[in-house]
Design an enzyme around this catalytic site. Structure first.
Site, PDB file in Angstrom:
ATOM      1  NE  ARG A  17      -4.387  -1.010   0.430  1.00  0.00           N
ATOM      2  CZ  ARG A  17      -5.161  -1.261   1.083  1.00  0.00           C
ATOM      3  NH1 ARG A  17      -5.728   0.325   1.774  1.00  0.00           N
ATOM      4  NH2 ARG A  17      -5.954  -1.746   0.864  1.00  0.00           N
ATOM      5  NE  ARG A  77      -6.844   5.768   3.053  1.00  0.00           N
ATOM      6  CZ  ARG A  77      -7.854   4.600   3.530  1.00  0.00           C
ATOM      7  NH1 ARG A  77      -9.129   5.527   3.864  1.00  0.00           N
ATOM      8  NH2 ARG A  77      -7.572   3.739   3.747  1.00  0.00           N
ATOM      9  NE  ARG A 128      -9.953   8.492  -3.075  1.00  0.00           N
ATOM     10  CZ  ARG A 128     -11.140   7.701  -3.805  1.00  0.00           C
ATOM     11  NH1 ARG A 128     -11.080   8.934  -4.748  1.00  0.00           N
ATOM     12  NH2 ARG A 128     -11.906   7.069  -3.212  1.00  0.00           N
ATOM     13  CG  ASP A 175      -9.721  -2.588  -4.099  1.00  0.00           C
ATOM     14  OD1 ASP A 175      -8.343  -2.629  -2.847  1.00  0.00           O
ATOM     15  OD2 ASP A 175      -9.707  -3.668  -3.908  1.00  0.00           O
ATOM     16  CE1 TYR A 185     -13.801  -6.975   2.083  1.00  0.00           C
ATOM     17  CE2 TYR A 185     -11.737  -8.540   0.884  1.00  0.00           C
ATOM     18  CZ  TYR A 185     -12.010  -7.947   2.020  1.00  0.00           C
ATOM     19  OH  TYR A 185     -11.530  -7.634   3.057  1.00  0.00           O
TER      20      TYR A 185
HETATM   21  O1  CP3 Z   1       0.356  -1.293  -2.168  1.00  0.00           O
HETATM   22  C1  CP3 Z   1      -0.763  -0.853  -2.981  1.00  0.00           C
HETATM   23  O2  CP3 Z   1      -0.017   0.317  -3.245  1.00  0.00           O
HETATM   24  C2  CP3 Z   1      -1.472  -0.981  -4.785  1.00  0.00           C
HETATM   25  C3  CP3 Z   1      -2.317  -0.146  -4.445  1.00  0.00           C
HETATM   26  C4  CP3 Z   1      -3.921  -1.332  -3.689  1.00  0.00           C
HETATM   27  C5  CP3 Z   1      -4.725  -1.166  -2.842  1.00  0.00           C
HETATM   28  N1  CP3 Z   1      -5.606  -2.163  -2.258  1.00  0.00           N
HETATM   29  C6  CP3 Z   1      -5.438   0.193  -2.782  1.00  0.00           C
HETATM   30  C7  CP3 Z   1      -6.663   0.875  -1.856  1.00  0.00           C
HETATM   31  C8  CP3 Z   1      -3.380  -2.690  -3.238  1.00  0.00           C
HETATM   32  C9  CP3 Z   1      -3.228  -3.906  -3.409  1.00  0.00           C
HETATM   33  C10 CP3 Z   1      -4.709  -3.341  -2.677  1.00  0.00           C
HETATM   34  C11 CP3 Z   1      -5.225  -4.603  -2.186  1.00  0.00           C
HETATM   35  C12 CP3 Z   1      -6.355  -5.332  -0.996  1.00  0.00           C
HETATM   36  N2  CP3 Z   1      -7.643  -4.117  -1.271  1.00  0.00           N
HETATM   37  C13 CP3 Z   1      -6.883  -5.761  -0.277  1.00  0.00           C
HETATM   38  C14 CP3 Z   1      -4.925  -7.073   0.533  1.00  0.00           C
HETATM   39  C15 CP3 Z   1      -3.730  -6.386   0.568  1.00  0.00           C
HETATM   40  C16 CP3 Z   1      -4.015  -5.953   2.261  1.00  0.00           C
HETATM   41  O3  CP3 Z   1      -4.806  -5.005   2.512  1.00  0.00           O
HETATM   42  O4  CP3 Z   1      -5.110  -7.129   2.963  1.00  0.00           O
HETATM   43  C17 CP3 Z   1      -7.902  -5.924   0.725  1.00  0.00           C
HETATM   44  C18 CP3 Z   1      -8.308  -6.611   0.789  1.00  0.00           C
HETATM   45  C19 CP3 Z   1      -8.473  -4.805  -0.276  1.00  0.00           C
HETATM   46  C20 CP3 Z   1     -10.336  -4.495  -0.256  1.00  0.00           C
HETATM   47  C21 CP3 Z   1      -9.938  -2.591  -0.121  1.00  0.00           C
HETATM   48  N3  CP3 Z   1      -9.455  -2.123  -0.574  1.00  0.00           N
HETATM   49  C22 CP3 Z   1     -10.066  -2.480   1.540  1.00  0.00           C
HETATM   50  C23 CP3 Z   1     -10.690  -3.537   1.983  1.00  0.00           C
HETATM   51  C24 CP3 Z   1     -10.931  -1.197   1.290  1.00  0.00           C
HETATM   52  C25 CP3 Z   1     -11.081  -0.223   2.728  1.00  0.00           C
HETATM   53  C26 CP3 Z   1      -9.768  -0.272   3.294  1.00  0.00           C
HETATM   54  C27 CP3 Z   1      -9.054   1.167   3.331  1.00  0.00           C
HETATM   55  O5  CP3 Z   1      -7.872   1.391   4.291  1.00  0.00           O
HETATM   56  O6  CP3 Z   1      -9.739   1.726   3.391  1.00  0.00           O
HETATM   57  C28 CP3 Z   1     -10.073  -1.095  -0.094  1.00  0.00           C
HETATM   58  C29 CP3 Z   1      -9.253   0.776  -0.585  1.00  0.00           C
HETATM   59  C30 CP3 Z   1      -8.261   0.832  -0.917  1.00  0.00           C
HETATM   60  N4  CP3 Z   1      -7.020   0.214  -1.687  1.00  0.00           N
HETATM   61  C31 CP3 Z   1      -7.628   2.077  -0.478  1.00  0.00           C
HETATM   62  C32 CP3 Z   1      -6.291   2.050  -1.667  1.00  0.00           C
HETATM   63  C33 CP3 Z   1      -5.338   2.991  -1.028  1.00  0.00           C
HETATM   64  C34 CP3 Z   1      -7.643   3.687   0.505  1.00  0.00           C
HETATM   65  C35 CP3 Z   1      -9.280   3.919  -0.301  1.00  0.00           C
HETATM   66  C36 CP3 Z   1      -9.256   5.224  -1.236  1.00  0.00           C
HETATM   67  O7  CP3 Z   1      -7.976   5.916  -1.180  1.00  0.00           O
HETATM   68  O8  CP3 Z   1     -10.228   6.557  -0.948  1.00  0.00           O
END
Ligand code: CP3
Length: 350
Positions: free
Chosen positions: A30, A34, A43, A80, A156
């Protein structure tokens, strides 16, 4: 932009191949996110998160941000794991402050409503992001593509949201394993095509995220985690024998040494709860390992962080090791702490 190094000269790819390196390569799960003000600025220009992931120019821009600021050895495509259900035709949206919301799939009829028809059209912007990145990344930085593992993506798709214990998917898998298998099979097939298209667009390594693998007992771990990942790994190997795959199965602890032999992945992601001596003695002999700094130590920063980083580097480095966190960097992380962490790793020598 510098001339691209040949693949074998990129530190990250060398480490994944088991070749000697001057110091361990690093990236941060990640890393585009943010905690970075420049991420929040881009964003803020797109309200809907799925649309943001599918805007290739913006996704490319935020992927490059941490590389420019901190000098990681690898960039991970910004997208994502829930883009795959979107590609299959499931309704996916993200609610501010709450997380993902999907139209739940709970029956075989629900599965039948999803399909690969139109998949590549719906997710094609992701492949375009990869193409842009392979042109714009600095020459020594490797590009990682990714997908969620079928089990984690299914949790999910079935619940329609994040669930602390993944109860809806686990219950379906216990009550009706054949029905649930149909969902896993569909996600597995989609994931193979999705990752293959990322490689064709320029991804040089792949990571499969199985964030919720730790909620399954051993029989189910084999069927829903090891077997689908093994199918994905084998199908990709047949087409792209040179592209390494990292498996991140969070929370499986004592089963970690089995992940590489049972799935064929070259590298194994390690979460923060796994003892380093166990990783060194039981996992590293059979796979390159990646991990495992606690993301909260980067929030804390200072001596506590630096001491732990030194211990990880000494125990697992320099070869057959990629430095990373044990899970994603959290939004409250001060970017200066990531800068200090990056300096420590870039300057470290065995
Ligand atoms: O690593 C990176 O920089 C690449 C981008 C990436 C994101 N999500 C961006 C993201 C990757 C590889 C993921 C994987 C992901 N997404 C997983 C598996 C890895 C982990 O972290 O457990 C899972 C379970 C998700 C599903 C997901 N996406 C959730 C549950 C959420 C909401 C929770 C949260 O942190 O807000 C997201 C949103 C998300 N994915 C964000 C980002 C940067 C935040 C949303 C935003 O910027 O508004």
């Amino acid at each position: 932009m510098a001339e691209p190094l040949s693949v074998s000269e990129k530190r990250f790819l060398k480490a994944l191949a088991g070749a000697p390196v001057d110091r361990p390569p690093f990236w941060i799960m990640r890393q585009a996110g943010r905690y970075l003000p420049e991420y929040r600025a881009v964003r803020a220009t797109t309200r809907d998160f799925v649309s943001f992931c599918l805007d290739s120019e913006k996704a490319c821009a935020v992927t490059l941000q941490p590389i420019e600021r901190f000098g990681m050895d690898a960039a991970i495509l910004f997208s994502d794991i829930l883009i795959v259900p979107h590609g299959l035709g499931q309704g996916v949206r993200f609610v501010e402050g709450e997380g993902p919301r999907l139209d739940p799939v709970t029956t075989e009829t629900g599965i039948a409503a999803l399909s690969m028809e139109g998949f590549h059209d719906r997710v094609g912007a992701v492949y375009e992001t990869v193409r842009l990145l392979s042109k714009r990344l600095p020459g020594d930085v490797a590009l990682i593509g990714f997908a969620g593992a079928p089990w984690t993506v299914a949790t999910y798709m079935v619940a329609g949201q994040g669930t602390p214990e993944q109860k809806p998917a686990r219950l379906w898998a216990y009550r009706d394993p054949d029905g649930f298998q149909a969902l896993i099979d569909l996600i597995t097939e989609a994931t193979i095509d999705y990752l293959a298209a990322q490689v064709e667009a320029g991804a040089e390594a792949l990571q499969i995220f199985d964030t919720w693998a730790g909620s399954l007992p051993e029989t189910e771990l084999t069927r829903w985690v090891f077997e689908p990942i093994a199918r994905i790994r084998a199908a990709l190997r047949a087409r792209f024998p040179h592209v390494p795959v990292i498996g991140f199965a969070k929370g499986i602890g004592p089963a970690l040494p089995q992940l590489a032999p049972r799935t064929g992945v070259e590298a194994v992601g390690i979460d923060s709860a796994v003892p380093l001596s166990f990783v060194r003695d039981e996992v590293q002999p059979g796979a390159v390992v990646q991990g495992n700094l606690d993301p909260l130590l980067v929030v804390a920063g200072g001596k506590a962080m630096h001491d732990r980083v030194e211990t990880i580097l000494k125990t697992l480095g320099p070869d057959r090791f990629v430095f990373n966190l044990g899970h994603g960097v959290v939004p409250e992380t001060p970017p200066e702490h990531v800068a200090a962490l990056s300096r420590q790793i870039r300057e470290w020598r065995p």
